[in-house]
Design a protein around this motif. Structure first.
Motif, PDB file in Angstrom:
ATOM      1  N   GLU A   1      -1.821  -1.686   8.675  1.00  0.00           N
ATOM      2  CA  GLU A   1      -0.962  -2.333   9.682  1.00  0.00           C
ATOM      3  C   GLU A   1      -1.757  -2.691  10.935  1.00  0.00           C
ATOM      4  O   GLU A   1      -1.552  -3.757  11.534  1.00  0.00           O
ATOM      5  CB  GLU A   1       0.213  -1.412  10.013  1.00  0.00           C
ATOM      6  CG  GLU A   1       1.222  -1.298   8.876  1.00  0.00           C
ATOM      7  CD  GLU A   1       2.201  -0.158   9.065  1.00  0.00           C
ATOM      8  OE1 GLU A   1       1.979   0.670   9.990  1.00  0.00           O
ATOM      9  OE2 GLU A   1       3.179  -0.074   8.298  1.00  0.00           O
TER      10      GLU A   1
ATOM     11  N   GLU B   1       0.845  -1.200   0.000  1.00  0.00           N
ATOM     12  CA  GLU B   1       0.000   0.000   0.000  1.00  0.00           C
ATOM     13  C   GLU B   1       0.879   1.250   0.000  1.00  0.00           C
ATOM     14  O   GLU B   1       1.695   1.443   0.901  1.00  0.00           O
ATOM     15  CB  GLU B   1      -0.926   0.012   1.219  1.00  0.00           C
ATOM     16  CG  GLU B   1      -1.716   1.292   1.410  1.00  0.00           C
ATOM     17  CD  GLU B   1      -2.497   1.710   0.163  1.00  0.00           C
ATOM     18  OE1 GLU B   1      -2.399   2.881  -0.231  1.00  0.00           O
ATOM     19  OE2 GLU B   1      -3.200   0.848  -0.414  1.00  0.00           O
TER      20      GLU B   1
ATOM     21  N   VAL C   1       2.469  -5.799   5.945  1.00  0.00           N
ATOM     22  CA  VAL C   1       2.137  -4.628   5.144  1.00  0.00           C
ATOM     23  C   VAL C   1       3.428  -3.919   4.758  1.00  0.00           C
ATOM     24  O   VAL C   1       4.261  -3.610   5.620  1.00  0.00           O
ATOM     25  CB  VAL C   1       1.201  -3.683   5.910  1.00  0.00           C
ATOM     26  CG1 VAL C   1       0.862  -2.449   5.058  1.00  0.00           C
ATOM     27  CG2 VAL C   1      -0.079  -4.419   6.316  1.00  0.00           C
ATOM     28  N   ARG C   2       3.576  -3.651   3.458  1.00  0.00           N
ATOM     29  CA  ARG C   2       4.806  -3.026   2.981  1.00  0.00           C
ATOM     30  C   ARG C   2       4.483  -1.807   2.127  1.00  0.00           C
ATOM     31  O   ARG C   2       3.480  -1.786   1.412  1.00  0.00           O
ATOM     32  CB  ARG C   2       5.623  -4.029   2.146  1.00  0.00           C
ATOM     33  CG  ARG C   2       6.037  -5.268   2.913  1.00  0.00           C
ATOM     34  CD  ARG C   2       6.978  -6.123   2.099  1.00  0.00           C
ATOM     35  NE  ARG C   2       8.219  -5.431   1.794  1.00  0.00           N
ATOM     36  CZ  ARG C   2       9.204  -5.946   1.054  1.00  0.00           C
ATOM     37  NH1 ARG C   2       9.073  -7.174   0.553  1.00  0.00           N
ATOM     38  NH2 ARG C   2      10.304  -5.272   0.822  1.00  0.00           N
ATOM     39  N   PRO C   3       5.332  -0.774   2.174  1.00  0.00           N
ATOM     40  CA  PRO C   3       5.167   0.347   1.252  1.00  0.00           C
ATOM     41  C   PRO C   3       5.546  -0.078  -0.159  1.00  0.00           C
ATOM     42  O   PRO C   3       6.366  -0.979  -0.347  1.00  0.00           O
ATOM     43  CB  PRO C   3       6.131   1.399   1.795  1.00  0.00           C
ATOM     44  CG  PRO C   3       7.184   0.606   2.499  1.00  0.00           C
ATOM     45  CD  PRO C   3       6.492  -0.609   3.068  1.00  0.00           C
TER      46      PRO C   3
ATOM     47  N   ARG D   1      -1.899   2.958   4.794  1.00  0.00           N
ATOM     48  CA  ARG D   1      -0.958   1.899   5.176  1.00  0.00           C
ATOM     49  C   ARG D   1      -0.924   1.719   6.695  1.00  0.00           C
ATOM     50  O   ARG D   1      -0.855   0.585   7.182  1.00  0.00           O
ATOM     51  CB  ARG D   1       0.431   2.198   4.626  1.00  0.00           C
ATOM     52  CG  ARG D   1       1.413   1.040   4.807  1.00  0.00           C
ATOM     53  CD  ARG D   1       2.677   1.231   4.005  1.00  0.00           C
ATOM     54  NE  ARG D   1       3.441   2.384   4.404  1.00  0.00           N
ATOM     55  CZ  ARG D   1       3.612   3.484   3.659  1.00  0.00           C
ATOM     56  NH1 ARG D   1       3.040   3.575   2.472  1.00  0.00           N
ATOM     57  NH2 ARG D   1       4.336   4.495   4.093  1.00  0.00           N
TER      58      ARG D   1
END
Length: 219
Positions: A84, A74, A96-98, A80
């Motif tokens: 999380e 996201e 969850v990752r950027p 984001r």
């Protein structure tokens, strides 16, 4: 295994839309029928899954027990952070990752399935996003998609195109209502499986975002 050579896309930052979406999406899940659609979208998934544009993480509650890991990407910071929080409540492991759909932070062929849920309308490049999804899927891996799409009726299609050229993307975080997700998925080299078209909401006036499609495709 190799990582994507694609350079990172520009930063995604829609603070006003993120606040609006975080409120409206929860209400739509509870009263607008989206919860059932999320459950249908994710039913039967197994193994490692990448979710593209996870938003505030509303899908996480519906991943079945056969999923061993979800990597949720996201780009919008506020959404984001909410994702999380949702990941900590999920019954399957969620990280969850950027990152953006056009440059997924993953190696080639490492996922059993990819999920695109109300995201292809907002990406800067649909072909590049789908090429990335195909890259990170193993051979035979599955793409699950739930998107709002171009209308099949001329009148609403004209309205969609007019809005997409003017105010709609500005108001709704880059969203475009007139994209043809099914055609784009086929053009990206996926083998289309079963899918169905419907309006959301099912009754009442048709909105520019009402025409939707939900289905599967294979790498």
């Amino acid at each position: 295994m190799t990582t994507s050579p694609t350079p990172p896309a520009p930063r995604v930052h829609h603070p006003l839309f993120a606040r609006f979406y975080a409120r409206v999406s929860v209400s739509a899940d509870a009263r607008g029928g989206l919860a059932a659609l999320r459950r249908e979208l994710l039913s039967g998934l197994t193994g490692r899954v990448v979710e593209i544009g996870a938003g505030n993480g509303l899908n996480f509650a519906y991943y079945p027990a056969g999923v061993s890991e979800v990597v949720a990407v996201e780009p919008e910071p506020r959404l984001r952070r909410l994702a999380e929080e949702a990941a900590r409540r999920a019954t399957v492991p969620v990280t969850v990752r950027p990152g953006t759909a056009e440059a997924l932070p993953a190696e080639d062929g490492v996922f059993d399935a990819a999920v695109a849920s109300l995201v292809l309308c907002t990406v800067r490049s649909v072909p590049q996003a789908l090429a990335e999804a195909r890259r990170v899927l193993r051979p035979g891996g599955e793409l699950r998609f739930f998107e709002h799409v171009a209308a099949g009726t001329p009148g609403l299609a004209r309205v969609q195109r007019g809005l997409d050229r003017t105010v709609w993307p500005l108001l709704f975080g880059g969203c475009h209502t007139s994209r043809d997700a099914v055609a784009a998925i086929g053009a990206a080299g996926f083998a289309l499986g079963p899918y169905r078209s419907f309006d959301l909401p099912e009754s009442g006036p048709r909105l520019p975002s009402s025409p939707c499609v939900l289905g599967t495709a294979r790498r």
